[in-house]
Design a protein around this motif. Sequence first.
Motif, PDB file in Angstrom:
ATOM      1  N   ASP A 170      30.692  28.525  47.299  1.00  0.00           N
ATOM      2  CA  ASP A 170      31.271  29.605  48.322  1.00  0.00           C
ATOM      3  C   ASP A 170      32.633  29.922  48.090  1.00  0.00           C
ATOM      4  O   ASP A 170      33.313  31.059  48.126  1.00  0.00           O
ATOM      5  N   GLU A 171      33.322  28.764  47.696  1.00  0.00           N
ATOM      6  CA  GLU A 171      35.082  28.913  47.621  1.00  0.00           C
ATOM      7  C   GLU A 171      35.235  29.969  46.325  1.00  0.00           C
ATOM      8  O   GLU A 171      36.115  30.552  46.392  1.00  0.00           O
TER       9      GLU A 171
ATOM     10  N   LEU B 281      36.568  35.114  44.105  1.00  0.00           N
ATOM     11  CA  LEU B 281      36.221  35.968  42.687  1.00  0.00           C
ATOM     12  C   LEU B 281      35.876  37.482  43.151  1.00  0.00           C
ATOM     13  O   LEU B 281      36.061  38.657  42.629  1.00  0.00           O
ATOM     14  N   LEU B 282      35.116  37.345  44.374  1.00  0.00           N
ATOM     15  CA  LEU B 282      34.721  39.025  45.026  1.00  0.00           C
ATOM     16  C   LEU B 282      35.833  39.618  45.547  1.00  0.00           C
ATOM     17  O   LEU B 282      36.032  40.695  45.441  1.00  0.00           O
ATOM     18  N   ALA B 283      36.677  38.875  46.113  1.00  0.00           N
ATOM     19  CA  ALA B 283      38.040  39.565  46.755  1.00  0.00           C
ATOM     20  C   ALA B 283      38.806  40.062  45.532  1.00  0.00           C
ATOM     21  O   ALA B 283      39.161  41.291  45.702  1.00  0.00           O
ATOM     22  N   LEU B 284      39.023  39.368  44.541  1.00  0.00           N
ATOM     23  CA  LEU B 284      39.835  39.884  43.449  1.00  0.00           C
ATOM     24  C   LEU B 284      39.287  40.679  42.916  1.00  0.00           C
ATOM     25  O   LEU B 284      40.074  41.938  42.289  1.00  0.00           O
ATOM     26  N   THR B 285      37.904  40.928  42.610  1.00  0.00           N
ATOM     27  CA  THR B 285      37.137  42.157  41.904  1.00  0.00           C
ATOM     28  C   THR B 285      37.305  43.340  42.780  1.00  0.00           C
ATOM     29  O   THR B 285      37.471  44.609  42.230  1.00  0.00           O
TER      30      THR B 285
ATOM     31  N   THR C 257      31.739  29.688  36.784  1.00  0.00           N
ATOM     32  CA  THR C 257      31.981  28.500  35.798  1.00  0.00           C
ATOM     33  C   THR C 257      33.357  28.557  35.243  1.00  0.00           C
ATOM     34  O   THR C 257      34.111  27.732  35.190  1.00  0.00           O
ATOM     35  N   ALA C 258      33.990  29.899  34.960  1.00  0.00           N
ATOM     36  CA  ALA C 258      35.471  30.138  34.580  1.00  0.00           C
ATOM     37  C   ALA C 258      36.266  29.512  35.795  1.00  0.00           C
ATOM     38  O   ALA C 258      37.438  28.710  35.587  1.00  0.00           O
ATOM     39  N   TRP C 259      35.960  29.816  37.092  1.00  0.00           N
ATOM     40  CA  TRP C 259      36.970  29.577  38.211  1.00  0.00           C
ATOM     41  C   TRP C 259      36.883  27.942  38.270  1.00  0.00           C
ATOM     42  O   TRP C 259      37.824  27.386  38.291  1.00  0.00           O
ATOM     43  N   HIS C 260      35.743  27.194  38.056  1.00  0.00           N
ATOM     44  CA  HIS C 260      35.891  25.773  38.376  1.00  0.00           C
ATOM     45  C   HIS C 260      36.380  25.055  37.062  1.00  0.00           C
ATOM     46  O   HIS C 260      36.837  23.920  37.093  1.00  0.00           O
ATOM     47  N   LEU C 261      36.113  25.582  35.679  1.00  0.00           N
ATOM     48  CA  LEU C 261      36.689  25.076  34.467  1.00  0.00           C
ATOM     49  C   LEU C 261      38.331  24.914  34.848  1.00  0.00           C
ATOM     50  O   LEU C 261      38.866  23.748  34.471  1.00  0.00           O
TER      51      LEU C 261
END
Length: 324
Positions: free
Chosen positions: A274-275, A280-284, A118-122
């Motif tokens: 997926d995008e 997000l998983l890579a950053l974490t 949600t944060a990513w797409h906002l």
Amino acid sequence: MRAVQITRFGGPEVLDVVDLPDPTPADGQRLYRVRAAGVNYADTHQTEDSYLAPQQLPLIPGAEFVGTAEGSDERVVGLLLGGGGYADTVVTDPRTTWALPDGVTDEQALSLVLQGTTAWHLLRTSTHLVAGESVVVMAGAGGVGTLAVQLAKRWGAGRVIATASSAEKRALAEELGADATVDPALAEDDPKAFTAALREANGGARVDVVLEMTGGNVFDGAFSALAPFGRIAAYGMASRQAASAVAPASLMGTSRAVVGFWLAHCTARPEMLDEAMTDLLALTAAGDLRPVVGGRYPMTAVREAHQDLLARRSTGKLVLDPSR
């Protein structure tokens, strides 16, 4: 299976832990044993049937889990399109699950699948954040807010302003990268006072982007603080209060925009999930994004988890342990 079931609508008191038959996978689905289930503020709307989509009883709330597929040891985080997450066993399409890197904990993963996307797409899809713009993040110590503050800074926001209801929460938002914080209680009696506080936090200037999930006077005060070509993205209504109607003339005369966002619409375009999840998983895993875990509750304490959300006692991501 052990699950939390709702047979009547209401507050946290309607959440009952029960034993039910295991779900049966439909075509294209797999059965998963759950290690941890995510709790979201939206679940409190689901419990009282005040969410965007009408609910049908009986139901098992929850839309996210970390677990392993039957016959596999691979740890995945998954999104449940039809609910059922507050359980020790779920079924879903593997298309809405993502393998977890070793460096990402169960709790961190659960913070990403709904709140993180949600944060990513906002920021990326709804408001199209441009480097140098100012961003206001409502509930900056919450599940979406803690991630939105970090992502906005990472993607070049000129100034990030977070709102939070206590000194401790405002300190957390600043620790995560917010340049300034504002108490949203200012909006309770006077939206104009909230508008003034947001502008003061932005050095006197109007703001470019607002991520808004409260509604009522908070929305109205934030909308008034927008600069020409500013965008406010509404993705929740935690106050249970409607904002004032936004007239087309007020948009035209100030070149401001209002956009709504509901993650459910991304499920029809799986590549959108997926995008976001890949990023997000890579950053974490790399330590460049810090999901904030607010608490892990036994499933038997699910009512307490909802009470803490409603009373704004929580920060970050809340998680249920179905084994307890």
